[in-house]
Scaffold this motif. Structure first.
Motif, short mmCIF file in Angstrom:
data_model
loop_
_atom_site.label_atom_id
_atom_site.label_comp_id
_atom_site.label_asym_id
_atom_site.label_seq_id
_atom_site.Cartn_x
_atom_site.Cartn_y
_atom_site.Cartn_z
N GLU A 36 0.85 -1.19 0.00
CA GLU A 36 0.00 0.00 0.00
C GLU A 36 0.88 1.25 0.00
OE1 GLU A 36 -1.98 0.70 3.76
OE2 GLU A 36 -0.53 -0.57 4.79
N ARG A 74 -1.60 -1.47 -4.16
CA ARG A 74 -3.05 -1.52 -4.13
C ARG A 74 -3.54 -0.89 -2.83
NH1 ARG A 74 -1.82 -3.08 -8.46
NH2 ARG A 74 -2.60 -4.85 -9.68
N PRO A 75 -4.82 -0.48 -2.77
CA PRO A 75 -5.37 -0.06 -1.48
C PRO A 75 -5.25 -1.20 -0.47
CG PRO A 75 -6.83 0.57 -3.28
CD PRO A 75 -5.79 -0.31 -3.88
N PHE A 76 -5.10 -0.85 0.79
CA PHE A 76 -4.82 -1.84 1.84
C PHE A 76 -5.77 -3.03 1.82
CE2 PHE A 76 -5.64 -3.37 6.19
CZ PHE A 76 -4.38 -3.85 6.52
N ASP A 163 -7.03 7.23 3.37
CA ASP A 163 -5.65 7.60 3.08
C ASP A 163 -5.08 8.33 4.28
OD1 ASP A 163 -3.26 8.62 2.15
OD2 ASP A 163 -4.07 9.43 0.30
#
Length: 242
Positions: A36, A74-76, A163
């Motif tokens: 991430e 990638r997003p978490f 974020d």
């Protein structure tokens, strides 16, 4: 003629099979690593390349272990879900907690990290125990271990974001009074934005480690761990509490 054709075809197929078998034997094993945006450990740099202190360490370990890796940002939640569902996939990196321990095959520690409450340097904020933070609007990233633990402790005033950089912005603009952030990542982000913050309460220190699907080939993780063991003592220590 037909006999000659069959003989030639058989020879060609035999050659192809031998070549394919040789290529398979010589090909390096591969691990797909999801990560991430979590500065300074892993992030997309100005050259559109995944960079960071832990990123560079893991690349070095993989090279020493002779393992080909593919790192994907990638997003978490999305990256973690992929790792949980596919062998030979790992997440770089997870906090190695007691709850997570049995769910992954681990390579670590890559870094000593942790989480704390941060406030603006000149803010009149005092936190000596977890419950003291409950009176303050506190920015936190949804789904992170730190956030879950503070939620379970009963914090009534969490402001959840996707974020971590948004937490700094909210703190800077006065929309929140506390930032639930990483011991190393929060000061790093603040310094990059030239915002002065202070650690008002360290909640926990924890190891950051490569977390792999439990059915990942143990030979791969063992080789990475062996390479890491040679680097013991070279990881960055947590920033001191104020």
């Amino acid at each position: 003629m037909r006999t000659k054709f069959c003989a030639i075809l058989t020879a060609i197929l035999g050659l192809c099979w031998s070549t394919a078998a040789f290529s398979s034997d010589e090909e390096q094993p591969e691990i797909v690593i999801y990560t991430e945006d979590y500065k300074p450990f892993y992030f997309l740099n100005s050259e559109n390349r995944i960079d960071g202190t832990i990123t560079n360490l893991v690349r070095e370990l993989a090279s020493e272990a002779g393992i080909a890796i593919d790192i994907r940002l990638r997003p978490f939640k999305r990256g973690l879900l992929a790792v949980q569902n596919m062998p030979d996939h790992c997440f770089m990196a997870l906090w190695r907690t007691a709850t997570r321990e049995p769910n992954f095959s681990w390579v670590g520690p890559l870094q000593i990290d942790g989480f704390a409450f941060f406030a603006l340097e000149d803010a009149d904020v005092s936190v000596s125990r977890m419950s003291d933070s409950f009176q303050y609007l506190t920015g936190a990233v949804g789904g992170w271990t730190s956030t879950v633990e503070v939620q379970e402790a009963g914090h009534p005033n969490l402001v959840l974001v996707d974020d971590d950089a948004l937490n700094l912005n909210m703190l800077k603009t006065g929309n929140t009074q506390l930032w639930l952030g990483g011991l190393l990542s929060a000061p790093y982000l603040a310094e990059q934005q030239r915002v002065r913050i202070k650690n008002v309460y360290t909640i926990q220190e924890v190891d950051l480690a490569l977390a792999c699907h439990p059915k990942t080939d143990p030979k791969l993780t063992s080789r990475l761990q062996a390479a890491l063991d040679k680097h013991v003592g070279q990881t960055i220590k947590p920033a001191p509490s104020n």
